[in-house]
Design a protein around this motif. Structure first.
Motif, PDB file in Angstrom:
ATOM      1  N   LYS A 170      17.579   9.307  56.307  1.00 34.74           N
ATOM      2  CA  LYS A 170      17.814   9.583  54.889  1.00 34.74           C
ATOM      3  C   LYS A 170      17.720   8.307  54.047  1.00 34.74           C
ATOM      4  CE  LYS A 170      21.777  11.088  52.260  1.00 34.74           C
ATOM      5  NZ  LYS A 170      23.101  11.692  52.344  1.00 34.74           N
ATOM      6  N   ARG A 193      11.826   4.474  50.441  1.00 33.48           N
ATOM      7  CA  ARG A 193      10.444   4.779  50.018  1.00 33.48           C
ATOM      8  C   ARG A 193      10.452   5.385  48.620  1.00 33.48           C
ATOM      9  NH1 ARG A 193       9.422   8.621  54.389  1.00 33.48           N
ATOM     10  NH2 ARG A 193       7.685   9.369  53.132  1.00 33.48           N
ATOM     11  N   GLU A 250       8.736   3.774  45.168  1.00 32.20           N
ATOM     12  CA  GLU A 250       7.742   4.443  44.331  1.00 32.20           C
ATOM     13  C   GLU A 250       8.219   4.552  42.884  1.00 32.20           C
ATOM     14  OE1 GLU A 250       6.062   8.042  45.900  1.00 32.20           O
ATOM     15  OE2 GLU A 250       5.400   8.648  43.902  1.00 32.20           O
ATOM     16  N   ARG A 295       7.425  13.077  37.414  1.00 28.69           N
ATOM     17  CA  ARG A 295       7.775  11.934  38.266  1.00 28.69           C
ATOM     18  C   ARG A 295       8.320  12.334  39.632  1.00 28.69           C
ATOM     19  NH1 ARG A 295      10.270   7.687  33.939  1.00 28.69           N
ATOM     20  NH2 ARG A 295      10.561   6.356  35.755  1.00 28.69           N
ATOM     21  N   VAL A 296       7.606  13.230  40.294  1.00 34.57           N
ATOM     22  CA  VAL A 296       7.948  13.496  41.696  1.00 34.57           C
ATOM     23  C   VAL A 296       7.527  12.272  42.505  1.00 34.57           C
ATOM     24  CG1 VAL A 296       7.679  15.978  41.465  1.00 34.57           C
ATOM     25  CG2 VAL A 296       5.714  14.610  42.168  1.00 34.57           C
ATOM     26  N   PHE A 297       8.126  12.099  43.685  1.00 32.16           N
ATOM     27  CA  PHE A 297       7.728  10.993  44.559  1.00 32.16           C
ATOM     28  C   PHE A 297       6.448  11.415  45.285  1.00 32.16           C
ATOM     29  CE2 PHE A 297      12.465  10.779  44.465  1.00 32.16           C
ATOM     30  CZ  PHE A 297      12.553   9.640  43.682  1.00 32.16           C
ATOM     31  N   GLY A 298       5.298  10.955  44.770  1.00 28.38           N
ATOM     32  CA  GLY A 298       4.015  11.443  45.265  1.00 28.38           C
ATOM     33  C   GLY A 298       3.734  11.075  46.712  1.00 28.38           C
ATOM     34  N   THR A 299       4.314   9.963  47.183  1.00 29.51           N
ATOM     35  CA  THR A 299       4.041   9.528  48.557  1.00 29.51           C
ATOM     36  C   THR A 299       5.045  10.119  49.542  1.00 29.51           C
ATOM     37  OG1 THR A 299       5.370   7.549  48.226  1.00 29.51           O
ATOM     38  CG2 THR A 299       3.036   7.336  47.807  1.00 29.51           C
ATOM     39  N   LEU A 300       5.977  10.924  49.031  1.00 28.15           N
ATOM     40  CA  LEU A 300       6.918  11.626  49.916  1.00 28.15           C
ATOM     41  C   LEU A 300       6.479  13.085  50.021  1.00 28.15           C
ATOM     42  CD1 LEU A 300       8.585   9.068  49.408  1.00 28.15           C
ATOM     43  CD2 LEU A 300      10.596  10.485  49.110  1.00 28.15           C
ATOM     44  N   SER A 301       6.858  13.728  51.117  1.00 23.21           N
ATOM     45  CA  SER A 301       6.524  15.141  51.255  1.00 23.21           C
ATOM     46  C   SER A 301       7.401  15.953  50.301  1.00 23.21           C
ATOM     47  CB  SER A 301       6.741  15.602  52.689  1.00 23.21           C
ATOM     48  OG  SER A 301       8.128  15.668  52.952  1.00 23.21           O
ATOM     49  N   GLU A 361      10.861  16.031  51.597  1.00 22.10           N
ATOM     50  CA  GLU A 361      11.568  14.751  51.403  1.00 22.10           C
ATOM     51  C   GLU A 361      12.012  14.586  49.952  1.00 22.10           C
ATOM     52  OE1 GLU A 361       9.578  11.889  54.849  1.00 22.10           O
ATOM     53  OE2 GLU A 361       8.544  12.153  52.944  1.00 22.10           O
ATOM     54  N   GLN A 377      15.030  16.640  49.666  1.00 24.31           N
ATOM     55  CA  GLN A 377      16.127  15.998  50.398  1.00 24.31           C
ATOM     56  C   GLN A 377      16.751  14.897  49.540  1.00 24.31           C
ATOM     57  OE1 GLN A 377      14.909  14.120  54.075  1.00 24.31           O
ATOM     58  NE2 GLN A 377      17.009  13.571  54.616  1.00 24.31           N
ATOM     59  N   MET A 378      15.886  14.159  48.807  1.00 28.58           N
ATOM     60  CA  MET A 378      16.403  13.095  47.939  1.00 28.58           C
ATOM     61  C   MET A 378      17.245  13.689  46.805  1.00 28.58           C
ATOM     62  SD  MET A 378      15.660  10.188  49.149  1.00 28.58           S
ATOM     63  CE  MET A 378      15.989  10.936  50.720  1.00 28.58           C
ATOM     64  N   PHE A 413      20.730  13.868  47.749  1.00 29.62           N
ATOM     65  CA  PHE A 413      21.117  12.604  48.406  1.00 29.62           C
ATOM     66  C   PHE A 413      22.624  12.399  48.506  1.00 29.62           C
ATOM     67  CE2 PHE A 413      21.906   8.068  48.754  1.00 29.62           C
ATOM     68  CZ  PHE A 413      21.038   7.737  49.775  1.00 29.62           C
ATOM     69  N   ARG A 464      14.105  19.689  42.741  1.00 24.48           N
ATOM     70  CA  ARG A 464      14.761  18.455  43.172  1.00 24.48           C
ATOM     71  C   ARG A 464      16.057  18.235  42.379  1.00 24.48           C
ATOM     72  NH1 ARG A 464      11.241  13.100  42.199  1.00 24.48           N
ATOM     73  NH2 ARG A 464      11.708  13.742  40.072  1.00 24.48           N
TER      74      ARG A 464
END
Lengths: 297, 239
Positions: free
Chosen positions: A163, A169, A173, B90-96, B99, B102-103, B106, B151
């Motif tokens: 987590k 990461r 970003e 502004r989604v985290f493009g490099t995360l699935s 993920e 999941q964030m 958090f 999210r």
């Protein structure tokens, strides 16, 4: 052919060390936009811990974790004391701060320990060599390659499965949006520094195990190389840092081995010329970071 | 009298010498949908970002659920029950996709609550369940907007701040987004939405505030504002 294979092993060993250092720079840069030139001094700290452990008769098996602990702790402390106050400043301010931290530490090492290079007691086994398929491979080279692979796998697992790794990461970003998720800025940044300190510690042990000595300016050259490697790979990109580290290691070792003797004194300019050539073709580096645009808060 | 869920008093936001928000007052009652309207640069996003702690407030006070949250660090807000889905998704493009979600959860500790949040979001957006292992950067604009809202819902907020959820989306998708706002509201989420799409926003909102030059130019029940013919011309730059 045999020489080529031999040099390839050397290139993996040196490139791996550069990769670990470049990764340490990239982890911090990707999160807070700081190029930490004091990263080299984290190496030096780990080196001195190895030296003092040797003097105190502490076994190398215990000296290694102590050295790693020291560089990790020092990295977190460095963030808390020096970089947190300038966190939201411009990249230039943070860069100059990191130079100041590096110089202060160098002067402290020179005054409190010694200006001169100090020998580091290493286990006999490290200086031996083994035969693999007709190649004579130094144990220290083998250890370097294996340690690098272990560290890269460890980091990859952490960043893809844990987590907090995923949070790092996300923060790399888009830091502001990561905070909106409830991810604490202080935690993520301290975590990034801890990882960079750990990587610097491993790199320091590998570096010292090739040289058996430590001096106050030990960290400067490898971190400069790692900085070049990080740019080569794409600043802020972790995979890029690894790729750049290995590529730089290969360039240096192959030039040293196969450049005609008359050209050897131009080895560094030729090597850096090759780096410039790569950057001309790929201005953002080999594997650019996904989000150079993302605002750092 | 019941205290409003969100209360903004004399909020002042400045960027250097530029006054983005000039002493505005408004409140959002529990269970309402409130629209914040206005032309480009009227101070709508600055208002939301100041509430969320992304930009510092120069003056004024923000109360949420009886607590003073003025200038609170943004990472503290999901724990209090208020989340922002930012402008531009502004989604985290490099995360699935998974993920990203999941964030969103958090800060949550209770595994049952987390499981319920996954259920809720995957039920609202089956497409996200289907694409859970895909990089968020490869989703279409509409799917990214759903992910951004999903999210923000993962922390099970009492109140959702939505910044331009319809921005850059096709008309059909925009309709879905506004339907979603109504659905979420029926599930008990109080919503403050910043919008340029005035007619759609006024259709779903209970009340609206219209900003011009960092001040509240007019406000009232959404249906009254929708009926007023000079709203567009006066404050929203014609169109």
């Amino acid at each position: 052919m045999e020489l080529f294979l031999q040099q390839t092993v050397n290139a993996f060993a040196l490139g791996g060390t550069y990769a670990l250092l470049a990764l340490g720079l990239a982890v911090v840069f990707s999160i807070m936009g700081l190029i930490n030139f004091a990263h080299g001094e984290l190496m030096t700290i780990a080196g001195y811990v190895l030296m003092y452990c040797g003097l105190a008769g502490i076994s190398f098996v215990f000296a290694v974790p102590l050295a790693l602990l020291a560089s990790t702790f020092a990295a977190v402390l460095m963030e808390r004391v020096a970089f947190r106050p300038v966190r939201n400043s411009s990249g230039a301010t943070m860069l100059v701060t990191s130079f100041a931290v590096a110089m202060i530490l160098q002067v402290l090492f020179q005054n409190l320990i010694s200006v001169r290079s100090q020998p580091v007691l290493l286990p006999e086994a490290l200086s031996g060599s083994i035969m693999i398929g007709g190649l004579v491979i130094g144990v220290n080279k083998l250890v370097a390659i294996i340690s690098t692979v272990i560290m890269l796998i460890f980091l990859d697992r952490f960043l893809s499965k844990q987590k907090y790794g995923i949070a790092m990461r996300a923060a790399a970003e888009d830091f502001a949006v990561a905070r909106l998720m409830g991810i604490r800025a202080n935690t993520v940044i301290a975590g990034a520094f801890a990882i960079s300190g750990l990587l610097a510690g491993v790199a320091a042990i590998l570096w010292v195990s090739q040289r058996a000595s430590v001096d106050p300016l030990m960290g400067f050259t490898p971190v400069l190389k790692a900085f070049i490697a990080a740019i080569l790979g794409g600043l802020g990109s972790l995979r890029g840092a690894v790729a750049g580290g290995f590529l730089l290691g290969f360039i240096e070792i192959y030039l040293a081995a196969f450049l005609p003797p008359a050209l050897q004194e131009f080895r560094d300019p030729i090597g850096l010329g090759l780096v410039v050539l790569v950057l001309l073709m790929r201005p953002n580096g080999l594997l650019p970071a996904a989000s150079l645009k993302a605002e750092k808060v | 009298m019941v205290q409003p869920l969100l209360q903004v008093r004399s909020l002042d936001v400045r960027y250097g010498a530029v006054q983005a928000v000039d002493g505005i007052n408004f409140e959002v009652e529990q269970g309402e949908i409130i629209a914040l309207l206005g032309a480009n640069g009227a101070g709508k996003s600055s208002t939301l970002n100041a509430i969320a702690g992304l930009v510092p407030t120069f003056g004024g006070e923000v109360q949420f659920d009886g607590q003073n949250i003025t200038n609170l660090r943004p990472e503290m807000l999901p724990g209090l029950g208020i989340t922002l889905s930012p402008e531009g998704r502004r989604v985290f493009g490099t995360l699935s996709v998974a993920e990203n979600l999941q964030m969103g959860a958090f800060g949550m500790k209770d595994p049952h609550e987390i499981a319920a949040a996954w259920d809720r979001v995957y039920t609202l957006f089956p497409i996200l369940a289907e694409r859970r292992d895909q990089f968020a950067g490869t989703l279409s604009g509409g799917q990214q907007q759903m992910l951004a809202v999903g999210r923000a819902l993962m922390s099970n907020p009492k109140m959702l701040l939505l910044d331009e959820p319809s921005l850059g989306l096709a008309p059909k998708i925009i309709e879905q987004i506004f339907e979603l706002i109504t659905t979420l509201n029926q599930q008990g989420v109080t919503i403050l939405v910043v919008e340029q799409n005035v007619s759609m926003a006024l259709e779903v909102a209970n009340r609206a505030y219209v900003l011009a030059n960092g001040r509240i130019a007019t406000s009232g029940a959404a249906k009254d504002l929708a009926a007023s013919t000079n709203l567009q011309n006066a404050y929203l730059g014609g169109a």
